[in-house]
Design a protein around this motif. Structure first.
Motif, short mmCIF file in Angstrom:
data_model
loop_
_atom_site.label_atom_id
_atom_site.label_comp_id
_atom_site.label_asym_id
_atom_site.label_seq_id
_atom_site.Cartn_x
_atom_site.Cartn_y
_atom_site.Cartn_z
N MET A 1 0.83 -1.21 0.00
CA MET A 1 0.00 0.00 0.00
C MET A 1 0.86 1.26 0.00
O MET A 1 0.55 2.24 -0.69
N SER A 2 1.95 1.25 0.76
CA SER A 2 2.85 2.41 0.75
C SER A 2 3.56 2.52 -0.59
O SER A 2 3.76 3.63 -1.11
N LEU A 3 3.94 1.39 -1.17
CA LEU A 3 4.60 1.41 -2.47
C LEU A 3 3.67 1.95 -3.54
O LEU A 3 4.10 2.72 -4.42
N LEU A 4 2.40 1.58 -3.50
CA LEU A 4 1.42 2.13 -4.45
C LEU A 4 1.32 3.64 -4.30
O LEU A 4 1.30 4.37 -5.28
N ALA A 5 1.24 4.10 -3.05
CA ALA A 5 1.12 5.54 -2.80
C ALA A 5 2.34 6.29 -3.31
O ALA A 5 2.23 7.44 -3.73
N LEU A 6 3.50 5.64 -3.28
CA LEU A 6 4.74 6.26 -3.76
C LEU A 6 4.96 6.03 -5.26
O LEU A 6 6.01 6.39 -5.80
N LYS A 7 3.96 5.42 -5.91
CA LYS A 7 4.00 5.13 -7.35
C LYS A 7 5.14 4.19 -7.73
O LYS A 7 5.65 4.23 -8.86
N ARG A 8 5.52 3.34 -6.82
CA ARG A 8 6.55 2.33 -7.09
C ARG A 8 5.82 1.03 -7.46
O ARG A 8 5.76 0.08 -6.68
N TYR A 9 5.26 1.05 -8.64
CA TYR A 9 4.30 0.01 -9.02
C TYR A 9 4.93 -1.36 -9.23
O TYR A 9 4.32 -2.38 -8.89
N GLU A 10 6.13 -1.42 -9.76
CA GLU A 10 6.79 -2.72 -9.96
C GLU A 10 7.02 -3.41 -8.62
O GLU A 10 6.77 -4.61 -8.47
N ASP A 11 7.52 -2.65 -7.64
CA ASP A 11 7.78 -3.21 -6.32
C ASP A 11 6.46 -3.62 -5.65
O ASP A 11 6.39 -4.67 -5.00
N ALA A 12 5.43 -2.79 -5.80
CA ALA A 12 4.13 -3.11 -5.21
C ALA A 12 3.57 -4.40 -5.82
O ALA A 12 3.05 -5.27 -5.11
N LEU A 13 3.68 -4.51 -7.14
CA LEU A 13 3.16 -5.70 -7.82
C LEU A 13 3.87 -6.95 -7.32
O LEU A 13 3.23 -7.99 -7.08
N ARG A 14 5.17 -6.88 -7.13
CA ARG A 14 5.93 -8.03 -6.63
C ARG A 14 5.44 -8.45 -5.24
O ARG A 14 5.24 -9.64 -4.97
N ASP A 15 5.21 -7.47 -4.37
CA ASP A 15 4.72 -7.78 -3.02
C ASP A 15 3.33 -8.42 -3.06
O ASP A 15 3.07 -9.43 -2.40
#
Length: 202
Positions: A61-75
């Motif tokens: 959720m924090s990664l999405l908010a920071l627009k770090r979509y690749e990392d968020a998708l991996r999680d």
């Protein structure tokens, strides 16, 4: 200090602190604590723990908010796999990881994938209305990007109803503004007499 740095209670407290900071929109600070929580859960419970999957959701959720979509998708993909293996694909907890996968796909511009994933997420019924509203609004944006405008407006209208019913004022206003900027085209009625099917006078 009471239980030491490597303990499940410490992991849980980092996770809750991440949630609190995220609510205050300190996404960088939230991510720092979420990462510690994930690391501790992984160390103490292993890679196949549902608790680890929930910690990964919080980090996502924090990664999405920071627009770090690749990392968020991996999680979110890791969390989804763990939950499906441990709980089954229809368990309510799977929804939250599935929604995260769809949100990350949308952020990456993978709108076709996002549509399929978010529709799957919306098939879950025993989930809070405001959560389903988040999935529905993301689906609306993906559909609009793909040119499926009528379906996009319908998805946004359903999301708006869910946000209103759960008292989410800020989210309701966001969807209302989105819909207002994308009004449905006005279809002019054609008089019957103007068409070929009009009755001829004798």
């Amino acid at each position: 200090k009471a239980v030491g740095p490597v303990h499940l209670d410490t992991a849980r407290r980092h996770q809750v602190l991440s949630m609190a900071l995220r609510e205050q929109r300190d996404f960088t600070g939230a991510l720092e604590h979420a990462r510690v929580s994930v690391s501790l859960h992984r160390t103490l419970l292993g890679n196949q723990s549902v608790k680890l999957a929930e910690a990964l959701d919080e980090e996502g959720m924090s990664l999405l908010a920071l627009k770090r979509y690749e990392d968020a998708l991996r999680d979110y993909e890791e969390a989804r796999k763990v939950k499906e293996a441990k709980l089954g694909p229809d368990d309510e907890l799977v929804y939250y990881s599935l929604d995260g996968v769809g949100q990350a796909q949308l952020g990456l511009g993978r709108t076709r994938d996002a549509i399929a994933t978010l529709k799957q997420a919306l098939s879950f019924k025993d989930v809070q209305e405001d959560s389903l509203g988040e999935s529905g609004f993301a689906l609306a944006q993906a559909l609009w990007t793909e040119g499926e405008e009528a379906e996009a407006r319908d998805a946004a209208s359903q999301a708006l109803a869910r946000f209103r019913s759960s008292g989410r004022t800020a989210q309701s206003k966001e969807v209302e503004a989105w819909l207002s900027a994308r009004p449905a085209p006005v279809v002019k009625a054609v008089p019957v007499s103007a068409g070929r099917g009009g009755k001829r006078r004798r």
